[in-house]
Scaffold this active site. Sequence first.
Site, PDB file in Angstrom:
ATOM      1  CG  HIS A 103      -6.975  32.026 -48.506  1.00 58.95           C
ATOM      2  ND1 HIS A 103      -5.638  32.050 -48.729  1.00 58.95           N
ATOM      3  CD2 HIS A 103      -7.468  31.056 -49.304  1.00 58.95           C
ATOM      4  CE1 HIS A 103      -5.330  31.129 -49.606  1.00 58.95           C
ATOM      5  NE2 HIS A 103      -6.418  30.516 -49.971  1.00 58.95           N
ATOM      6  CD  GLU A 133       0.074  15.170 -24.626  1.00 62.54           C
ATOM      7  OE1 GLU A 133      -0.647  15.776 -25.420  1.00 62.54           O
ATOM      8  OE2 GLU A 133       1.040  15.697 -24.028  1.00 62.54           O
ATOM      9  CG  ASP A 151       0.721  15.480 -28.916  1.00 58.43           C
ATOM     10  OD1 ASP A 151       1.174  15.632 -30.067  1.00 58.43           O
ATOM     11  OD2 ASP A 151       0.535  16.421 -28.136  1.00 58.43           O
ATOM     12  CB  CYS A 177      -8.350  16.184 -22.702  1.00 60.29           C
ATOM     13  SG  CYS A 177      -6.564  16.019 -22.734  1.00 60.29           S
TER      14      CYS A 177
HETATM   15  C1  PEP Z   1      -3.557  15.939 -27.279  1.00 56.17           C
HETATM   16  O1  PEP Z   1      -2.398  15.777 -27.662  1.00 56.17           O
HETATM   17  O2  PEP Z   1      -4.477  15.129 -27.503  1.00 56.17           O
HETATM   18  C2  PEP Z   1      -3.913  17.144 -26.520  1.00 56.17           C
HETATM   19  C3  PEP Z   1      -5.108  17.263 -25.984  1.00 56.17           C
HETATM   20  O3  PEP Z   1      -2.973  18.132 -26.468  1.00 56.17           O
HETATM   21  P1  PEP Z   1      -2.690  19.176 -27.682  1.00 56.17           P
HETATM   22  O4  PEP Z   1      -3.683  18.893 -28.762  1.00 56.17           O
HETATM   23  O5  PEP Z   1      -2.835  20.515 -27.111  1.00 56.17           O
HETATM   24  O6  PEP Z   1      -1.297  18.803 -28.029  1.00 56.17           O
HETATM   25 MG    MG Z   2      -0.868  17.082 -26.852  1.00 60.25          MG
END
Ligand code: PEP
Ligand code: MG
Length: 807
Positions: A438, A663, A687, A734
């Site tokens: 791996h 989220e 999320d 994000c």
């Molecule tokens: C998301 O949920 O899109 C996010 C940026 O947070 P994480 O991926 O850290 O949960």
């Molecule tokens: Mg998130």
Amino acid sequence: MIGIVAVSHSLQLAEAAVSLALQMVPTAAPRVLVAAGAGVEKDGSPIVGTDATRVAAAIDALADTDGVLVLMDLGSAVLSAELALELTTSSVEVRLSSAPFVEGLLAAVVRASGGAALAEVAAEAESALLSKSGQLGEQAAAAPEASVSGAERLVAVAVLTNPLGLHVRPAALVATAVRTADVTIRATRTGAVANAASPTALLALGARRGDQIEISAAPAARSELDRILALVADGFGELDAAQPEPAPSPTAAPARPVGVSPGRAVGPVVHLGSTVEEPARGRALAEGARVAEVARLRAAATRVAGELETRAAAARGEARSILMATALMARDPALLDPAVAAIADRGTAAPRAVWDAAAEVAQTLEALGGRIAERTADVRDVRDRIVAVLTGQVLGGVPERADPFVLVARDLAPADTATLDPATVVALVTEEGGPTSHTAIIARSLGIPAVVAATGALGIPEGTVVLVDGATGEVRRDPDAATVAAVAAEAAAARPARLAAPGATRDGHPVALLANIGDARGATAAAEAGAEGVGLFRSEFLFLDRTDAPGRAEQVEAYRAVFAAFPERKVVVRTLDAGADKPLPFLTADAEENPALGVRGLRTARRRPEVLDEQLAAIAEAAAAETAQVQVMAPMVATLEEAREVVARCRAVGLESAGIMIETPAAAIRADDLLAAVDFVSIGTNDLTQYTMAADRMIGELADLNDPWQPAVLQLIADVGAASQRTGTPVGVCGEAAADPLLAVVFVGLGVGSLSMTPRALSAVGEVLASVSRADCVRIAAAALAASTAADARAATASALGAISLG
Ligand code: PEP
Ligand code: MG
């Protein structure tokens, strides 16, 4: 769900058969109606026969189902059912089945309970005799369909068609599909049987391409069995994949070093830190102490699995699936059950018990040789991690250095390899390992040159400058200046392009292009890649291994290091997003049934508000000492009260810009209220997608649902964009989706003002945005939003962008 009508000459027979079938599906059973007998005699005794009007009435009573399957016993039952089709008044689709009455009924009930369509249920019922006839030798049971074997277990037979058979990735896929269900797999060539939830037991079957496997499942595990059949039929997704190069099997007799990940690099040697010590046997534990010791073992294994899953979540592609497979090993019954037995029966201490259990698993895999034998490194890694947790030892891990170096080790655990930063670890050299280990696979996926089977490499003193050629396997000490210069030129040519200019559409509409980072090193790399700032600083990444909450001074120092990389620029710090795939031992609950829906993100402040306040105070202190424009946002917000609380707590420590992540669908649906209460919002598409689609983001099998192009997700993002226009509160994205150039265009069209992503993606996203006008974005977003499926949305966007670039 479909409905079923059982047509029989005998009421008793029909009722008994239906009752037997329904026992197979204690929950979510389909509706099954009986149309049996031809009435009663004057004395009340049943008249044996069938009646078309009864059959028609039963079909009509199921008019609101997704189709009706009619099963008949014999002779005139068939005639009655055919006639009934002319008497029914409903328009529900009806199929008459030629399936055997009892077996067919059982198979149909089980299959229908899983929500299968009428045609699938009919096919299932019709093949219901295969198992019986296969067992009696009348027919090779090769059909990749499950059948009911007796009343107790479902049995299906399938042939492995993928090139490497049941190797680690397929084993992990099967174990993930099964989780805790009662499913076993037997390799018919050897007769060996494995618990399908145990990846190592599956590996130990040694099942190869062309081998037949027999899958046996409890009736309630029908869907798991179907999933395994689908995986096998799909060749575990490996039928078209390029195969790993032929294995020269350096683990067996390494004649010379082998290059396993191409590329050349030069750097000083650094040795990998120490590994865990073998635990002593010690005296047997008193009986009264054994239950607690078992619990300690289970908790340590769960923690290790969680940590590996966290690393997997942060990794991509092959590294991700390998880490998930390793995480599964930490929960593997083949490892844990014998260890638990040793503690409970013999009073062995947990570290020793898991050590011995791992030795047995490793021995079994080693005996199988070849690629399977290379998996013993993964078993030992999991063992070491569990022992380290149990004994409080700190695993050596990859040394932290600011300057680039060549990492030399006896062998590397996948979990270590997956988190290597190619910016500092310029090459890998290991004394052990093979081309299909791996570590080699992950090194290739990270683009880090690597050489394995370099016997004696640890004898090269630290600091010695070496040239590593991952194609030829050469490891040369003190290369000459011309070679060093040539290698540096190759590296510069391979580096991803830097963001050329601040993000903007062709007509000058600004879209801030920001970076997602987890620590100061990431911040520096992001600044070098030209990021305009940081849109997501995942602060929890700093503290994943901590068992105690970090103190104020330590936090201030860590945050300052990040802020210092972006003087005068925006840095959005996310408060600790602990829980689910990122457990923080000092903050999150040990065991939750549904951790993704549990006490994660901002919710941890319900129990430990002081941890949040301490973090906010540390951020404020660090911000005051640097010039970065610091903003703070909280993850996992679902209500207005929570949004208000975040703002109030930030204000209390003097933080001026307080926001939340969107989220949860709840936050998106109530965006107007929430946006009015905060200074900014950032959409976490990872999320938001998993919660909107109710699809765990860690399960690769659900990737089609975990797709931000899904119309439901795009609609929620559009709603938040519209709320941003109404309230004037800025909105960014994000999640990973921001790194997709096509989605970036859609997001801008929906009103998103900043995009935060992995630094590698910045220049590609910047380029696409610069090729379109803001009006183009709005038009393209409208087309994506109008699409009914994720695929159509993506296609509509791609074709609109294609037309712009052509025109
Ligand atoms: C998301 O949920 O899109 C996010 C940026 O947070 P994480 O991926 O850290 O949960
Ligand atoms: Mg998130």
